[in-house]
Scaffold this motif. Structure first.
Motif, PDB file in Angstrom:
ATOM      1  N   GLU A  74     102.571  34.597  44.938  1.00 11.68           N
ATOM      2  CA  GLU A  74     101.966  34.886  43.316  1.00 11.68           C
ATOM      3  C   GLU A  74     100.801  35.111  42.854  1.00 11.68           C
ATOM      4  N   ALA A  75     100.695  35.927  42.487  1.00 11.28           N
ATOM      5  CA  ALA A  75      98.947  36.979  42.535  1.00 11.28           C
ATOM      6  C   ALA A  75      99.101  37.818  41.158  1.00 11.28           C
ATOM      7  N   ALA A  76      98.042  37.924  40.429  1.00  7.80           N
ATOM      8  CA  ALA A  76      98.532  38.935  39.109  1.00  7.80           C
ATOM      9  C   ALA A  76      97.086  39.036  38.850  1.00  7.80           C
ATOM     10  N   ASN A  77      97.683  40.955  38.934  1.00  3.82           N
ATOM     11  CA  ASN A  77      96.711  41.536  38.666  1.00  3.82           C
ATOM     12  C   ASN A  77      95.305  42.263  39.211  1.00  3.82           C
ATOM     13  N   GLY A  78      95.341  41.700  41.047  1.00  3.60           N
ATOM     14  CA  GLY A  78      95.189  42.236  41.656  1.00  3.60           C
ATOM     15  C   GLY A  78      93.950  41.345  42.141  1.00  3.60           C
ATOM     16  N   THR A  79      93.695  40.019  40.906  1.00  2.00           N
ATOM     17  CA  THR A  79      92.676  39.707  41.194  1.00  2.00           C
ATOM     18  C   THR A  79      92.347  37.897  42.520  1.00  2.00           C
ATOM     19  N   PHE A  80      91.231  37.645  42.575  1.00  2.00           N
ATOM     20  CA  PHE A  80      91.695  35.639  43.684  1.00  2.00           C
ATOM     21  C   PHE A  80      92.377  35.149  42.300  1.00  2.00           C
ATOM     22  N   VAL A  81      92.962  34.208  43.228  1.00  2.00           N
ATOM     23  CA  VAL A  81      94.221  33.390  42.893  1.00  2.00           C
ATOM     24  C   VAL A  81      93.479  31.795  42.522  1.00  2.00           C
ATOM     25  N   GLN A  82      93.670  31.830  41.435  1.00  2.00           N
ATOM     26  CA  GLN A  82      93.277  30.195  40.622  1.00  2.00           C
ATOM     27  C   GLN A  82      94.079  28.748  41.501  1.00  2.00           C
ATOM     28  N   LEU A  83      93.385  27.973  42.006  1.00  2.00           N
ATOM     29  CA  LEU A  83      94.308  26.784  42.548  1.00  2.00           C
ATOM     30  C   LEU A  83      93.678  26.046  41.079  1.00  2.00           C
ATOM     31  N   SER A  84      95.096  25.161  41.359  1.00  2.00           N
ATOM     32  CA  SER A  84      94.450  23.974  39.884  1.00  2.00           C
ATOM     33  C   SER A  84      95.530  23.034  40.475  1.00  2.00           C
ATOM     34  N   GLY A  85      95.765  23.007  41.516  1.00  2.00           N
ATOM     35  CA  GLY A  85      95.483  21.746  41.865  1.00  2.00           C
ATOM     36  C   GLY A  85      96.209  21.081  43.236  1.00  2.00           C
ATOM     37  N   PHE A  86      96.006  21.839  44.710  1.00  2.00           N
ATOM     38  CA  PHE A  86      96.097  22.349  45.765  1.00  2.00           C
ATOM     39  C   PHE A  86      96.234  20.859  46.558  1.00  2.00           C
ATOM     40  N   ASN A  87      96.853  21.208  47.396  1.00  2.00           N
ATOM     41  CA  ASN A  87      96.814  20.130  47.936  1.00  2.00           C
ATOM     42  C   ASN A  87      97.728  19.783  49.424  1.00  2.00           C
ATOM     43  N   ILE A  88      97.593  19.238  50.548  1.00  2.00           N
ATOM     44  CA  ILE A  88      98.315  19.445  52.155  1.00  2.00           C
ATOM     45  C   ILE A  88      98.881  18.230  51.702  1.00  2.00           C
ATOM     46  N   ILE A  89     100.152  18.098  52.494  1.00  2.00           N
ATOM     47  CA  ILE A  89     100.793  16.546  52.734  1.00  2.00           C
ATOM     48  C   ILE A  89     101.634  16.417  53.685  1.00  2.00           C
ATOM     49  N   ASP A  90     101.152  15.279  54.502  1.00  2.00           N
ATOM     50  CA  ASP A  90     101.704  15.720  56.499  1.00  2.00           C
ATOM     51  C   ASP A  90     102.897  14.695  56.023  1.00  2.00           C
ATOM     52  N   ILE A  91     103.360  15.524  56.568  1.00  2.00           N
ATOM     53  CA  ILE A  91     105.655  14.957  55.824  1.00  2.00           C
ATOM     54  C   ILE A  91     106.344  14.849  57.061  1.00  2.00           C
ATOM     55  N   LYS A  92     104.962  14.634  58.390  1.00  3.19           N
ATOM     56  CA  LYS A  92     105.962  14.374  59.487  1.00  3.19           C
ATOM     57  C   LYS A  92     107.305  12.850  59.686  1.00  3.19           C
ATOM     58  N   GLU A  93     106.444  12.319  58.732  1.00  9.15           N
ATOM     59  CA  GLU A  93     107.088  10.699  58.775  1.00  9.15           C
ATOM     60  C   GLU A  93     108.187  10.449  58.023  1.00  9.15           C
ATOM     61  N   ASP A  94     108.526  11.943  56.981  1.00 16.27           N
ATOM     62  CA  ASP A  94     109.167  11.728  56.193  1.00 16.27           C
ATOM     63  C   ASP A  94     111.414  11.938  58.029  1.00 16.27           C
ATOM     64  N   GLY A  95     110.970  12.892  58.237  1.00 11.83           N
ATOM     65  CA  GLY A  95     112.608  12.779  59.297  1.00 11.83           C
ATOM     66  C   GLY A  95     112.842  14.030  58.416  1.00 11.83           C
ATOM     67  N   TRP A  96     112.895  15.322  57.667  1.00  2.00           N
ATOM     68  CA  TRP A  96     114.463  15.758  57.084  1.00  2.00           C
ATOM     69  C   TRP A  96     113.331  16.858  58.123  1.00  2.00           C
ATOM     70  N   SER A  97     112.108  16.897  58.267  1.00  2.00           N
ATOM     71  CA  SER A  97     112.842  18.734  59.128  1.00  2.00           C
ATOM     72  C   SER A  97     111.311  18.285  60.382  1.00  2.00           C
ATOM     73  N   GLU A  98     111.487  19.699  61.028  1.00  2.00           N
ATOM     74  CA  GLU A  98     110.294  19.874  61.518  1.00  2.00           C
ATOM     75  C   GLU A  98     108.875  20.072  61.748  1.00  2.00           C
ATOM     76  N   MET A  99     108.997  20.772  60.591  1.00  2.00           N
ATOM     77  CA  MET A  99     107.843  20.578  59.614  1.00  2.00           C
ATOM     78  C   MET A  99     106.501  19.578  59.677  1.00  2.00           C
ATOM     79  N   ARG A 100     105.572  19.427  60.206  1.00  2.00           N
ATOM     80  CA  ARG A 100     104.464  18.674  59.834  1.00  2.00           C
ATOM     81  C   ARG A 100     103.939  18.618  58.195  1.00  2.00           C
TER      82      ARG A 100
END
Length: 130
Positions: A74-100
């Motif tokens: 989601e982006a408003a007014n065609g501006t750059f999108v500010q991120l105030s809490g970006f994260n990447i989580i490795d979920i491989k070990e969760d076993g709920w999905s094929e996604m990593r």
């Protein structure tokens, strides 16, 4: 971060890098590709801005996310999108999905998705500072 292709490119340029240091999305490129089994998959190339490294330095990170699922942006007014809490989580070990990985802007939830592979394409110092 373990499993991320070319993560060392970030570590060389930004030694104390943490994912929450990313402050803006500068560009997005969403496209169709094929995996090694010739199955259709989707790829997202994102240009991120990391501000105020060492007080006055900024870097543009280009990162490719492969085999995207459940993309929400989601982006408003065609501006750059500010991120105030970006994260990447490795979920491989969760076993709920094929996604990593689970990728999200956990403060505003404007940007989130799952993917199977992450590759750092480039890290460049920039004068752009938002």
């Amino acid at each position: 971060m373990e499993g991320i292709i070319n993560f060392n490119l970030i570590q060389i340029n930004i030694p104390n890098f943490k994912w929450n240091m990313i402050s803006f999305i500068l560009e997005l490129h969403y496209k169709r590709d094929y995996n090694k089994y010739f199955e259709e998959v989707f790829v997202l190339d994102v240009g991120f801005l990391v501000n105020n490294i060492g007080g006055n330095r900024a870097f543009k990170l280009k990162i490719r996310f492969k085999q995207i699922e459940d993309l929400c942006f989601e982006a408003a007014n065609g501006t750059f999108v500010q991120l105030s809490g970006f994260n990447i989580i490795d979920i491989k070990e969760d076993g709920w999905s094929e996604m990593r990985y689970k990728i999200n802007d956990y403060e505003d939830n404007n940007f989130h998705f799952f993917c199977n592979q992450i590759e750092v394409l480039s890290v460049e110092e920039t004068k752009e500072n938002l």
